[in-house]
Design a protein around this motif. Sequence first.
Motif, PDB file in Angstrom:
ATOM      1  N   SER A 108     -11.577  -2.881   4.147  1.00 12.59           N
ATOM      2  CA  SER A 108     -10.985  -3.067   2.679  1.00 12.59           C
ATOM      3  C   SER A 108     -11.407  -4.670   2.465  1.00 12.59           C
ATOM      4  O   SER A 108     -11.421  -4.896   1.317  1.00 12.59           O
ATOM      5  N   LEU A 109     -11.329  -5.484   3.580  1.00 15.45           N
ATOM      6  CA  LEU A 109     -11.913  -6.946   3.253  1.00 15.45           C
ATOM      7  C   LEU A 109     -13.100  -6.879   2.606  1.00 15.45           C
ATOM      8  O   LEU A 109     -13.496  -7.826   1.947  1.00 15.45           O
ATOM      9  N   LEU A 140      -2.892   1.134   2.223  1.00 11.43           N
ATOM     10  CA  LEU A 140      -1.677   2.131   2.713  1.00 11.43           C
ATOM     11  C   LEU A 140      -2.319   3.615   2.487  1.00 11.43           C
ATOM     12  O   LEU A 140      -2.301   4.441   3.319  1.00 11.43           O
ATOM     13  N   VAL A 141      -2.891   3.829   1.338  1.00 14.24           N
ATOM     14  CA  VAL A 141      -3.444   5.252   0.869  1.00 14.24           C
ATOM     15  C   VAL A 141      -4.787   5.317   1.865  1.00 14.24           C
ATOM     16  O   VAL A 141      -4.923   6.482   2.302  1.00 14.24           O
ATOM     17  N   LYS A 142      -5.444   4.419   2.216  1.00  9.91           N
ATOM     18  CA  LYS A 142      -6.817   4.375   2.686  1.00  9.91           C
ATOM     19  C   LYS A 142      -6.327   4.713   4.216  1.00  9.91           C
ATOM     20  O   LYS A 142      -7.266   5.428   5.105  1.00  9.91           O
ATOM     21  N   THR A 143      -5.224   4.018   4.827  1.00 15.53           N
ATOM     22  CA  THR A 143      -4.815   4.133   6.028  1.00 15.53           C
ATOM     23  C   THR A 143      -4.548   5.517   6.389  1.00 15.53           C
ATOM     24  O   THR A 143      -4.664   6.238   7.354  1.00 15.53           O
ATOM     25  N   ASP A 144      -3.687   6.296   5.323  1.00 16.61           N
ATOM     26  CA  ASP A 144      -3.256   7.549   5.433  1.00 16.61           C
ATOM     27  C   ASP A 144      -4.206   8.455   5.556  1.00 16.61           C
ATOM     28  O   ASP A 144      -4.267   9.680   6.257  1.00 16.61           O
ATOM     29  N   MET A 194      -5.823   3.093  15.636  1.00 13.63           N
ATOM     30  CA  MET A 194      -6.843   2.324  15.281  1.00 13.63           C
ATOM     31  C   MET A 194      -6.932   2.298  13.646  1.00 13.63           C
ATOM     32  O   MET A 194      -7.884   1.541  13.171  1.00 13.63           O
ATOM     33  N   ARG A 195      -6.487   3.136  13.074  1.00 12.80           N
ATOM     34  CA  ARG A 195      -6.669   3.306  11.497  1.00 12.80           C
ATOM     35  C   ARG A 195      -6.197   2.135  10.930  1.00 12.80           C
ATOM     36  O   ARG A 195      -6.853   1.797   9.801  1.00 12.80           O
ATOM     37  N   TYR A 196      -5.252   1.324  11.432  1.00 14.42           N
ATOM     38  CA  TYR A 196      -4.909   0.225  10.701  1.00 14.42           C
ATOM     39  C   TYR A 196      -5.890  -0.962  10.717  1.00 14.42           C
ATOM     40  O   TYR A 196      -6.164  -1.493   9.681  1.00 14.42           O
ATOM     41  N   PRO A 197      -6.323  -1.378  11.966  1.00 16.53           N
ATOM     42  CA  PRO A 197      -7.553  -2.310  11.872  1.00 16.53           C
ATOM     43  C   PRO A 197      -8.522  -2.109  11.375  1.00 16.53           C
ATOM     44  O   PRO A 197      -9.282  -2.850  10.551  1.00 16.53           O
ATOM     45  N   VAL A 198      -8.897  -0.741  11.486  1.00  9.80           N
ATOM     46  CA  VAL A 198     -10.366  -0.472  10.828  1.00  9.80           C
ATOM     47  C   VAL A 198     -10.236  -0.452   9.281  1.00  9.80           C
ATOM     48  O   VAL A 198     -11.022  -0.874   8.566  1.00  9.80           O
TER      49      VAL A 198
END
Length: 476
Positions: free
Chosen positions: A299-300, A278-282, A290-294
Amino acid sequence: MATKSLLSGELISDRVSTKTVLDKTGLHWNNKSGDTTIVWPDVIRAHCGKDWKKADNDAVSAECFTVHYIHHLPNKKWRHKQKIFHAPQNVESWVQHIEEKRTEGKAKRLLVVINPYGGQRHGYQIYHKTVVPLFELASISTEVIVTDEGSHADRIASTYDFTKVDGLIVVGGDGMYHLMVNRMLIRKQVEGGVDQNDPEVAVLPLDTKIGIIPTGTGNGIHGLLCGVKDVETAALHIIKGQTTDLGSMGIFEKTNTSSTLVSYTGLLFGYGFVADILVKTDERRWMRRMRYPVTLVASLFSKKRLFDAEIEYLTKQENKEDDEALNQEGAAASSWKKLEKATYMNFMIFVTGFTVDDDDKLSIDPSSGSTAVMLQTKSSASDLIKMSIKATRKDKELFNLPFLKLLDQITAFRFQVIEKDDNDNSTARLEERDRERVLNVDGEVYRYSCKNKIEVRFIPKVIQLFATFPTDKSTT
């Protein structure tokens, strides 16, 4: 076909003679194609003539009437359909009877709060294109407020007189739903003289029914309850008027001497991997959707943060007669169960329990009267991919994965992260320390002091949502 009818006759529909019956359960018709039943909650409107906008003018001279209703598709999507009946006489009588029955218990006036910035920023346009015509058809009047910032929605939830309407409709995603529900629950406790910072007290339920039009980036709560993420389906659930009681969770930060409410949640609580994402997405908001799939893919395959934690929890007491007893008595008299200190990568707590449905698929269970807690230990990229595939397929074996542990029938859960004793002040370590303080509450970032405990309390049946999950008995 029903035997005791309010009205019946041989009508013409689609140029076919149709035996039509109106009784206390709904509208039934029979022709050479077979029997069809539309239960009253599924009737959207009836009017004289073929065009509802001209119905008043056609009332006297009309030789036909139109019934608009909800059609249930196999993929759980709902669609608006209509059927025209030609009657030699009594057209107005048919319409009057249908209108009297179909409006019972349904919302007539709604407050609609639109987040114009959620998802692809098309919430306002989607609402007016798809939802407004259906609400007008169902004779639902609305007061529409378009928010200009997060604090605007907060002010609405804190000050609006909800006694003026039959329900609140949130046009947005999980974030907007969380903001409104959290603030409304806090307001309800304050007005009712309830100490919101005490985990043991009985939480007062909301009086206002809530509906969701899913136009955000994350539409999890709508998808879970309606079985599909679809705007027209969402609008028809609201028009139908039936509700599902949903629980909430109170998230508390606890010291040795006090506790403070962090937030109420309407969907999930997470700590660890799901909060770090969540932090990285923000940080990638400039990428928009596109921030969500990226972020997820990145993160995987990046290093995952691990943490040591001590856990305690309470399970649902089987001798409780109902969920209200749980809410009234809290968990004070119960014995907390402890887990040995261990190393984890992720915690997720869902606002409902899980069950296996008739299709042998994993499904949520709003009637469970408890939450489900997922504890995740160190997991590789391939582990996470396996988990994602099983979750997407609703595989009942999901929680049998070796790196997952499910605590079921949970009514309270608390944990304390064991802080690392180091003097490392590097940039990387400082960033990690900040992530150690992050909580994911319905996809929103909250921060706390790692020196304190976090306690999560399940609160049953405090939210009424316009949805008919888990069973949909209507037939068309």
